[in-house]
Design a protein around this motif. Structure first.
Motif, PDB file in Angstrom:
ATOM      1  N   TRP A 268     -16.282 -20.401  -4.682  1.00  0.00           N
ATOM      2  CA  TRP A 268     -16.601 -21.707  -4.108  1.00  0.00           C
ATOM      3  C   TRP A 268     -18.084 -21.849  -3.773  1.00  0.00           C
ATOM      4  CZ3 TRP A 268     -18.617 -20.204   0.529  1.00  0.00           C
ATOM      5  CH2 TRP A 268     -18.174 -18.994   1.051  1.00  0.00           C
ATOM      6  N   TRP A 269     -18.894 -20.865  -4.180  1.00  0.00           N
ATOM      7  CA  TRP A 269     -20.318 -20.848  -3.800  1.00  0.00           C
ATOM      8  C   TRP A 269     -21.155 -20.547  -5.036  1.00  0.00           C
ATOM      9  CZ3 TRP A 269     -22.685 -16.932   0.263  1.00  0.00           C
ATOM     10  CH2 TRP A 269     -24.040 -17.245   0.450  1.00  0.00           C
ATOM     11  N   HIS A 270     -21.974 -21.506  -5.420  1.00  0.00           N
ATOM     12  CA  HIS A 270     -22.862 -21.345  -6.581  1.00  0.00           C
ATOM     13  C   HIS A 270     -24.308 -21.436  -6.118  1.00  0.00           C
ATOM     14  CE1 HIS A 270     -25.206 -22.524 -10.142  1.00  0.00           C
ATOM     15  NE2 HIS A 270     -24.315 -21.849 -10.831  1.00  0.00           N
ATOM     16  N   ILE A 271     -25.154 -20.618  -6.748  1.00  0.00           N
ATOM     17  CA  ILE A 271     -26.567 -20.620  -6.398  1.00  0.00           C
ATOM     18  C   ILE A 271     -27.408 -20.636  -7.662  1.00  0.00           C
ATOM     19  CG2 ILE A 271     -26.602 -18.102  -6.236  1.00  0.00           C
ATOM     20  CD1 ILE A 271     -28.799 -18.371  -4.130  1.00  0.00           C
TER      21      ILE A 271
ATOM     22  N   ASP B  98     -24.459 -29.495  -0.752  1.00  0.00           N
ATOM     23  CA  ASP B  98     -25.628 -28.955  -1.446  1.00  0.00           C
ATOM     24  C   ASP B  98     -26.750 -28.713  -0.447  1.00  0.00           C
ATOM     25  OD1 ASP B  98     -25.041 -29.180  -4.476  1.00  0.00           O
ATOM     26  OD2 ASP B  98     -24.438 -31.127  -3.689  1.00  0.00           O
TER      27      ASP B  98
ATOM     28  N   HIS C 189     -28.138 -24.242  -3.332  1.00  0.00           N
ATOM     29  CA  HIS C 189     -26.796 -23.756  -3.014  1.00  0.00           C
ATOM     30  C   HIS C 189     -25.818 -24.922  -3.156  1.00  0.00           C
ATOM     31  CE1 HIS C 189     -28.149 -19.925  -1.156  1.00  0.00           C
ATOM     32  NE2 HIS C 189     -29.235 -20.632  -0.880  1.00  0.00           N
ATOM     33  N   THR C 190     -24.639 -24.618  -3.711  1.00  0.00           N
ATOM     34  CA  THR C 190     -23.569 -25.608  -3.797  1.00  0.00           C
ATOM     35  C   THR C 190     -22.274 -24.965  -3.338  1.00  0.00           C
ATOM     36  OG1 THR C 190     -24.624 -26.719  -5.672  1.00  0.00           O
ATOM     37  CG2 THR C 190     -22.302 -27.187  -5.282  1.00  0.00           C
ATOM     38  N   TRP C 191     -21.644 -25.570  -2.334  1.00  0.00           N
ATOM     39  CA  TRP C 191     -20.361 -25.104  -1.835  1.00  0.00           C
ATOM     40  C   TRP C 191     -19.300 -26.164  -2.155  1.00  0.00           C
ATOM     41  CZ3 TRP C 191     -24.768 -24.887   1.320  1.00  0.00           C
ATOM     42  CH2 TRP C 191     -25.255 -23.598   1.574  1.00  0.00           C
ATOM     43  N   THR C 192     -18.200 -25.735  -2.745  1.00  0.00           N
ATOM     44  CA  THR C 192     -17.102 -26.636  -3.094  1.00  0.00           C
ATOM     45  C   THR C 192     -15.899 -26.320  -2.219  1.00  0.00           C
ATOM     46  OG1 THR C 192     -17.876 -26.720  -5.378  1.00  0.00           O
ATOM     47  CG2 THR C 192     -15.637 -27.477  -4.950  1.00  0.00           C
TER      48      THR C 192
ATOM     49  N   SER D 299     -17.984 -31.367  -1.453  1.00  0.00           N
ATOM     50  CA  SER D 299     -19.022 -30.446  -1.909  1.00  0.00           C
ATOM     51  C   SER D 299     -20.261 -30.641  -1.047  1.00  0.00           C
ATOM     52  CB  SER D 299     -19.355 -30.674  -3.391  1.00  0.00           C
ATOM     53  OG  SER D 299     -19.835 -31.984  -3.602  1.00  0.00           O
TER      54      SER D 299
ATOM     55  N   HIS E 211     -22.278 -17.683  -9.643  1.00  0.00           N
ATOM     56  CA  HIS E 211     -21.421 -17.835  -8.472  1.00  0.00           C
ATOM     57  C   HIS E 211     -21.516 -16.582  -7.610  1.00  0.00           C
ATOM     58  CE1 HIS E 211     -19.549 -20.939 -11.003  1.00  0.00           C
ATOM     59  NE2 HIS E 211     -19.103 -21.463  -9.873  1.00  0.00           N
TER      60      HIS E 211
ATOM     61  N   ARG F  66     -19.533 -16.610  -4.849  1.00  0.00           N
ATOM     62  CA  ARG F  66     -18.104 -16.658  -4.569  1.00  0.00           C
ATOM     63  C   ARG F  66     -17.512 -17.752  -5.460  1.00  0.00           C
ATOM     64  NH1 ARG F  66     -19.417 -12.741  -2.322  1.00  0.00           N
ATOM     65  NH2 ARG F  66     -18.953 -12.004  -0.197  1.00  0.00           N
TER      66      ARG F  66
END
Length: 796
Positions: free
Chosen positions: A651-654, A694, A683-686, A692, A647, A649
């Motif tokens: 809310w932000w996973h890569i 991608d 990239h994934t933002w929740t 979400s 992560h 952040r």
């Protein structure tokens, strides 16, 4: 026959002791059994609560009847001998966090227990275990799937493609660029029609973790160079299922009607689980037509000065297919587990069309023709998989058995209408048919014995048989059709043994596998029999700083498929043919791997060597070009890859990966040097748990092989998902190839010819999907419990 009988005796001698051992252990079934109480403890925000003590105490008793600590996933199992009424307490450093009463009349699953107060707030000196997304255990890379911010209609495929070192598509799975196999809870998966549809039906909340075993171990086939990926699933409990529908848009067709191209898809699945058994079934189907492809080829033969220019257009890939999967698992006691699974794939697309043209010029002579192609193709495949597992209560004895039967049936007919306009007008109709039938059966038995807490031994055997028949027919106009019939049978018996030592942060293992290959064609023109020994060694160490080091060596084997061995000539175009080589030998490879893992970072290095690699060779006769295969003298491989998974952040996973590969064949026809770089990033933002987004991007560098150059390629996909609160319905919209290299190009320059190819690729497409997931009848659980029966030890 003598060879097969001679090598069958050791397998029989190995099976009989295993059966005697199994019969001797049957009386354990009658012994008194403890009663399991399973539960998972969660923090108020839903994350697992690790290192908490859970205790069961009978009313009026001074001491606890059982106690255990939660693991990194918050799960624990308490075992009591007597049934009755108990009190359950969850404690941290003597402070009670939760209490409840429990009636025990057998095995009990309490599901999830959510604490009212976070453990971090209990005391300023409170220390809780850090949950790492990537870790190392016994030489395997462990990827914690719950660290991903993926919910809604994400599936096991989404978890797999984000796993470090792993690349997965409908073509199969690779680990650091080498072909590997997929397992589910330790059981090898090889299904009709591939695994993509099956894994797409597994919701991501059922996946607990993914274990990556890079490199071959003794229980893996000698032909397995990459290793295996083991997807550990949570157990099925209650009823759950899904309904899915989708529509894809691929632009406009190339034909005169210029129609919009759409593909529709749908699917449904249901699972049902109880304490002692579970079952599942899913079905998916699709129909429609995707975009077509335009291509062009320019070739100059230097010896004759002949120049050829060709163009080709396909009018969309028509699709129509069906996939089905069913399975049943029975767990009658703590000792025994039985499984039976089946799959079916049927592809029956409508006729596909293509048009092409070619111009040939040699001095003053010119030829020109056009060709219209119609292709009809049907495919039917099915498989039946059975497995049995035994594990003693003390964990010292385990028996794993697996058997799989796969049937594949393909029919294809290609009709060419060829019209020559230069030098004379001539029309010719050609029909090429290809009918193939293949059957594969393999079975494997492994016995695992734990001598002590540190030492474990494994031994077993496997038998595999593949039978294939292929009929190729060619007819031209009213002439009598020519037909080539190929029949072959390949049998591979194998025996293997492996020992491992594990003590604290250190893990060592060494194994040896012996395989005999017996390949024979029905006509007798191809016959190969050879036996090989394939060692494997692994060492792993976890440093207190969090760095883990894994070093391994293994020998693998690449068997040439029968199509490369038969001596018949196959027509590729008007002046290009392929010829098989019956003298082609299997390719032996030695690989040394080093993997370093620290937190979200993984570095992987590999060196490979082969004394007899299989390479291509080309030669010409007049105006005709022939291709074949032969064994070169040496091949060296160098590969390096780096993965990052974390992560940035909350809310932000890569998930990112970079891989560089170089292959050198110093004594091949062209002294080949091949270099390629590959990079991918997801990239994934929740957003507020309901939305979400991608963003997926990948890049492949130009592919260089001495005289051959292939242009680089890249593409960017973007998708968004919205989950309607409390309904289980998710709407997703995906744009594929929003940014992409729309045209791929390759160039060949050598002393024989100059060739330039280009074709369209990566068309823009838009996909819309609607998924409804439902569940009912679960025992006080919001998520399915983890199946804690040491599944990572099952190593078939």
């Amino acid at each position: 026959m003598e060879t097969r009988i001679h090598h069958a005796h050791p397998m029989r001698r190995g099976i009989i002791p295993a059966l005697i051992l199994f019969v001797s252990l049957l009386p354990l079934l009658a012994a008194a059994q403890l009663h399991d109480v399973r539960l998972r403890v969660l923090e108020p925000d839903g994350t697992p609560a690790a290192n908490l003590m859970c205790a069961l105490k009978a009313p009026g008793a001074a001491d606890a009847a059982a106690f255990a600590f939660t693991d990194s996933t918050g799960v624990t199992v308490l075992r009591v001998a007597a049934t009755g009424h108990y009190g359950l307490s969850v404690l941290s450093f003597g402070k009670v966090l939760h209490e409840q009463e429990v009636d025990i009349a057998g095995a009990v699953d309490l599901g999830d227990i959510t604490l009212r107060t976070a453990t971090q707030q209990l005391d300023e000196v409170m220390v809780t275990a850090e949950r790492r997304a990537v870790s190392n255990r016994e030489g395997r890379l462990i990827f914690d799937v719950s660290s991903l911010p993926l919910k809604a209609d994400y599936t096991a495929v989404d978890a797999l493609v984000r796993t470090p070192l792993v690349n997965f598509s409908s073509d199969g799975v690779t680990i650091a660029g080498l072909g590997a196999e997929i397992r589910i809870n330790g059981i090898r998966q090889q299904r009709a029609g591939g695994l993509y549809a099956y894994l797409s039906a597994i919701p991501i909340d059922r996946v607990e973790r993914i274990e990556v075993h890079a490199g071959r171990s003794a229980d893996l086939d000698a032909s397995n160079s990459g290793g295996y990926v083991d997807i550990i699933l949570r157990s099925l409990y209650g009823v759950s299922g899904f309904l899915h529908g989708g529509l894809s848009y691929y632009g406009m067709s190339y034909d005169a009607r210029r129609r919009a191209l759409f593909t529709g898809s749908g699917g449904a699945g249901i699972t049902y689980g109880k304490e002692r058994w579970s079952a599942y079934a899913d079905v998916s189907f699709g129909a429609g037509r995707s975009t077509g492809v335009k291509s062009r080829r320019e070739t100059t033969f230097l010896s004759s000065g002949e120049e050829r220019t060709g163009t080709n257009t396909t009018y969309g890939d028509r699709r129509r297919g069906l996939n089905m999967n069913v399975g049943l698992n029975v767990h009658p006691s703590e000792l025994h587990t039985f499984g039976l699974e089946a799959s079916l794939a049927y592809m029956f697309p409508p006729t596909n069309y293509a048009e092409g043209a070619q111009q040939i010029q040699r001095g003053s002579r010119r030829e020109q023709y056009t060709r219209t192609t119609e292709t009809d193709r049907t495919t039917f495949a099915g498989n039946l998989l059975a497995n049995y597992r035994y594990a003693s209560k003390d964990g010292r004895h385990k028996v794993n058995w697996l058997a799989n039967y796969i049937h594949d049936h393909k029919d294809e007919e290609v009709r060419w209408d060829v019209l020559y306009t230069l030098p004379d007008t001539l029309q010719r109709r050609e029909v090429n048919t290809d009918r193939s039938r293949s059957e594969m059966f393999y079975t494997q038995l492994a016995y695992i014995h734990r001598l002590s807490k540190e030492i474990e031994l494994m031994a077993g055997g496997k038998y595999a048989r593949t039978a294939m028949q292929n009929d190729n027919g060619y007819a031209e106009g009213d002439r009598l059709a020519r037909e080539n019939r190929f029949r072959y049978v390949e049998q591979i018996p194998a025996a293997f043994a492996e020992g491992s030592y594990s003590h604290g942060p250190l893990y060592l293992s060494a194994g040896l596998r012996m395989e005999q290959t017996d390949l024979r064609s029905h006509s007798g023109d191809v016959r190969q029999t050879y036996t090989g020994l394939y060692p494997s060694v692994r060492a792993s160490y976890n440093f207190p700083s969090g760095l883990s080091v894994n070093l391994s060596y293994s020998r693998t084997l690449f068997r040439p498929p029968f199509q490369l061995l038969n001596h018949h000539v196959f027509k590729l175009s008007e002046r290009e043919y392929y010829v098989g080589n019956p003298l082609l030998k299997a390719e032996v490879n030695d690989n040394i791997r080093l993997r370093l893992t620290s937190g979200p970072h993984t570095l992987y290095l590999r060196w490979g060597y082969s004394p007899n690699p299989i390479t291509n060779m080309f030669y010409s006769s007049g105006d005709t070009l022939y291709g074949t295969n032969l064994n070169a003298a040496r091949k060296y491989e160098y590969a390096a890859s780096y993965s990052f998974n974390s992560h940035l952040r909350p809310w932000w996973h890569i998930a990112a990966e970079v891989e560089l590969q170089h292959i050198h064949l110093p004594e091949s026809q062209y002294k080949q040097r091949i270099t390629q770089l590959y990079a991918s990033m997801r990239h994934t933002w929740t957003i507020a748990r309901t939305v979400s987004v991608d963003l997926n991007a990948n890049y492949g560098s130009p592919w260089i092989m001495n005289d051959k150059w292939v242009a680089d390629r890249f593409k960017v996909d973007l998708s968004a998902r919205y989950t309607f609160p409390k309904s289980g319905i998710t709407l997703s919209l995906t744009g594929r190839n929003l940014l992409a290299r729309r045209r791929t190009e390759s160039i060949i320059h050598n002393a024989m010819l100059h060739n330039r190819n280009w074709s369209e690729t990566a068309p823009l497409s838009i996909l819309a999907n609607l998924t409804w997931r439902f569940s009912a009848g679960r025992k006080k659980v919001s998520q399915e419990r983890i199946q804690d029966n040491n599944m990572d030890r099952y190593r078939l």
